[in-house]
Design a protein around this motif. Structure first.
Motif, PDB file in Angstrom:
ATOM      1  N   ARG A  14       0.837  -1.212   0.000  1.00  0.00           N
ATOM      2  CA  ARG A  14       0.000   0.000   0.000  1.00  0.00           C
ATOM      3  C   ARG A  14       0.867   1.255   0.000  1.00  0.00           C
ATOM      4  NH1 ARG A  14      -2.963  -3.205   3.633  1.00  0.00           N
ATOM      5  NH2 ARG A  14      -2.107  -2.085   5.417  1.00  0.00           N
ATOM      6  N   ARG A  15       1.940   1.256   0.794  1.00  0.00           N
ATOM      7  CA  ARG A  15       2.867   2.401   0.809  1.00  0.00           C
ATOM      8  C   ARG A  15       3.494   2.604  -0.564  1.00  0.00           C
ATOM      9  NH1 ARG A  15       6.060   0.387   5.634  1.00  0.00           N
ATOM     10  NH2 ARG A  15       4.724   0.943   7.351  1.00  0.00           N
ATOM     11  N   ASP A  16       3.961   1.509  -1.158  1.00  0.00           N
ATOM     12  CA  ASP A  16       4.586   1.589  -2.481  1.00  0.00           C
ATOM     13  C   ASP A  16       3.606   2.123  -3.519  1.00  0.00           C
ATOM     14  OD1 ASP A  16       6.949   0.650  -1.461  1.00  0.00           O
ATOM     15  OD2 ASP A  16       6.685  -1.404  -2.206  1.00  0.00           O
ATOM     16  N   GLU A  17       2.364   1.682  -3.418  1.00  0.00           N
ATOM     17  CA  GLU A  17       1.354   2.143  -4.359  1.00  0.00           C
ATOM     18  C   GLU A  17       1.142   3.651  -4.219  1.00  0.00           C
ATOM     19  OE1 GLU A  17      -3.330   1.410  -4.635  1.00  0.00           O
ATOM     20  OE2 GLU A  17      -2.114  -0.412  -4.739  1.00  0.00           O
ATOM     21  N   ARG A  18       1.070   4.139  -3.003  1.00  0.00           N
ATOM     22  CA  ARG A  18       0.915   5.585  -2.783  1.00  0.00           C
ATOM     23  C   ARG A  18       2.109   6.360  -3.313  1.00  0.00           C
ATOM     24  NH1 ARG A  18      -0.937   4.062   2.463  1.00  0.00           N
ATOM     25  NH2 ARG A  18       1.106   4.608   3.282  1.00  0.00           N
ATOM     26  N   ARG A  19       3.292   5.784  -3.231  1.00  0.00           N
ATOM     27  CA  ARG A  19       4.524   6.453  -3.689  1.00  0.00           C
ATOM     28  C   ARG A  19       4.767   6.286  -5.184  1.00  0.00           C
ATOM     29  NH1 ARG A  19       7.749   3.866   1.247  1.00  0.00           N
ATOM     30  NH2 ARG A  19       7.053   5.295   2.872  1.00  0.00           N
ATOM     31  N   GLY A  20       3.934   5.508  -5.843  1.00  0.00           N
ATOM     32  CA  GLY A  20       4.082   5.341  -7.283  1.00  0.00           C
ATOM     33  C   GLY A  20       5.084   4.288  -7.700  1.00  0.00           C
ATOM     34  N   VAL A  21       5.443   3.391  -6.805  1.00  0.00           N
ATOM     35  CA  VAL A  21       6.370   2.305  -7.147  1.00  0.00           C
ATOM     36  C   VAL A  21       5.578   1.203  -7.825  1.00  0.00           C
ATOM     37  CG1 VAL A  21       7.939   0.565  -6.197  1.00  0.00           C
ATOM     38  CG2 VAL A  21       7.859   2.845  -5.191  1.00  0.00           C
ATOM     39  N   PRO A  22       5.992   0.778  -9.013  1.00  0.00           N
ATOM     40  CA  PRO A  22       5.236  -0.277  -9.691  1.00  0.00           C
ATOM     41  C   PRO A  22       5.273  -1.582  -8.893  1.00  0.00           C
ATOM     42  CG  PRO A  22       7.258   0.240 -10.900  1.00  0.00           C
ATOM     43  CD  PRO A  22       7.159   1.210  -9.755  1.00  0.00           C
ATOM     44  N   ALA A  23       4.162  -2.315  -8.936  1.00  0.00           N
ATOM     45  CA  ALA A  23       4.071  -3.580  -8.204  1.00  0.00           C
ATOM     46  C   ALA A  23       5.135  -4.543  -8.700  1.00  0.00           C
ATOM     47  CB  ALA A  23       2.688  -4.186  -8.377  1.00  0.00           C
ATOM     48  N   GLY A  24       5.885  -5.084  -7.787  1.00  0.00           N
ATOM     49  CA  GLY A  24       6.928  -6.034  -8.128  1.00  0.00           C
ATOM     50  C   GLY A  24       8.169  -5.407  -8.727  1.00  0.00           C
ATOM     51  N   GLY A  25       8.160  -4.094  -8.880  1.00  0.00           N
ATOM     52  CA  GLY A  25       9.306  -3.394  -9.456  1.00  0.00           C
ATOM     53  C   GLY A  25      10.381  -3.141  -8.418  1.00  0.00           C
ATOM     54  N   PRO A  26      11.489  -2.653  -8.878  1.00  0.00           N
ATOM     55  CA  PRO A  26      12.575  -2.365  -7.936  1.00  0.00           C
ATOM     56  C   PRO A  26      12.193  -1.189  -7.044  1.00  0.00           C
ATOM     57  CG  PRO A  26      13.100  -1.497 -10.092  1.00  0.00           C
ATOM     58  CD  PRO A  26      11.826  -2.277 -10.230  1.00  0.00           C
ATOM     59  N   PRO A  27      12.711  -1.171  -5.849  1.00  0.00           N
ATOM     60  CA  PRO A  27      12.417  -0.044  -4.969  1.00  0.00           C
ATOM     61  C   PRO A  27      13.047   1.228  -5.534  1.00  0.00           C
ATOM     62  CG  PRO A  27      14.120  -1.422  -4.015  1.00  0.00           C
ATOM     63  CD  PRO A  27      13.619  -2.119  -5.254  1.00  0.00           C
ATOM     64  N   PRO A  28      12.498   2.378  -5.184  1.00  0.00           N
ATOM     65  CA  PRO A  28      13.088   3.622  -5.681  1.00  0.00           C
ATOM     66  C   PRO A  28      14.512   3.783  -5.149  1.00  0.00           C
ATOM     67  CG  PRO A  28      11.434   4.073  -4.001  1.00  0.00           C
ATOM     68  CD  PRO A  28      11.396   2.611  -4.279  1.00  0.00           C
ATOM     69  N   PRO A  29      15.371   4.451  -5.898  1.00  0.00           N
ATOM     70  CA  PRO A  29      16.750   4.622  -5.424  1.00  0.00           C
ATOM     71  C   PRO A  29      16.780   5.462  -4.148  1.00  0.00           C
ATOM     72  CG  PRO A  29      16.340   5.980  -7.346  1.00  0.00           C
ATOM     73  CD  PRO A  29      15.136   5.124  -7.153  1.00  0.00           C
ATOM     74  N   ASP A  30      17.683   5.113  -3.280  1.00  0.00           N
ATOM     75  CA  ASP A  30      17.834   5.852  -2.027  1.00  0.00           C
ATOM     76  C   ASP A  30      18.691   7.081  -2.298  1.00  0.00           C
ATOM     77  OD1 ASP A  30      17.995   6.721   0.573  1.00  0.00           O
ATOM     78  OD2 ASP A  30      19.484   5.230   1.174  1.00  0.00           O
TER      79      ASP A  30
END
Length: 139
Positions: A15-31
């Motif tokens: 749910r957090r990833d979805e709110r942040r726009g991270v595609p499902a199953g995709g790599p996490p955003p760069p730190d």
């Protein structure tokens, strides 16, 4: 049976990833870490140089306060921004700047980084010298 703790945490993360726009199953955003974005830092350096050239001595104090928490952890990014804002700047004829920095301007692709690393200059001092250089070359 209910869902396990692990499943609940995974659902919460999705749910957090979805709110942040991270595609499902995709790599996490760069730190990108904490700190100022590079473009913002370059703008701050240029503005402080113009303010200092205009006689506002408190521009350096304001810059110090703004960068205080970023200086140690973000040395490479800060020195890179310093190098970028002085790219193409010629050494001023009369300026109260370190000789090593003035010498590095004559051909080094990374003059501030080269000088700071060779002379063991702190990130804060390298940043302030960059602003002084910008002020000395502002017409």
């Amino acid at each position: 049976m209910g869902t396990s703790n692990r499943e609940r945490r995974a659902a919460k993360q999705r749910r957090r990833d979805e709110r942040r726009g991270v595609p499902a199953g995709g790599p996490p955003p760069p730190d990108v870490g904490r700190g100022l974005p590079a473009e913002t830092l370059r703008r701050l350096l240029r503005r402080a140089g113009v303010d200092l050239a205009a006689g506002r001595e408190d521009a350096l104090t304001e810059l110090r306060h703004l960068l205080a928490e970023h200086l140690a952890r973000r040395r490479a990014e800060i020195l890179t921004a310093c190098d970028e804002v002085v790219a193409g700047v010629a050494a001023p004829a009369a300026a109260d700047l370190p000789d090593g920095l003035l010498a590095a301007l004559d051909g080094s692709p990374h003059p501030v980084s080269t000088w700071a690393d060779a002379a063991g200059v702190t990130t804060e001092d390298a940043t302030l010298a960059t602003v002084r250089l910008l002020a000395a070359t502002t017409d």
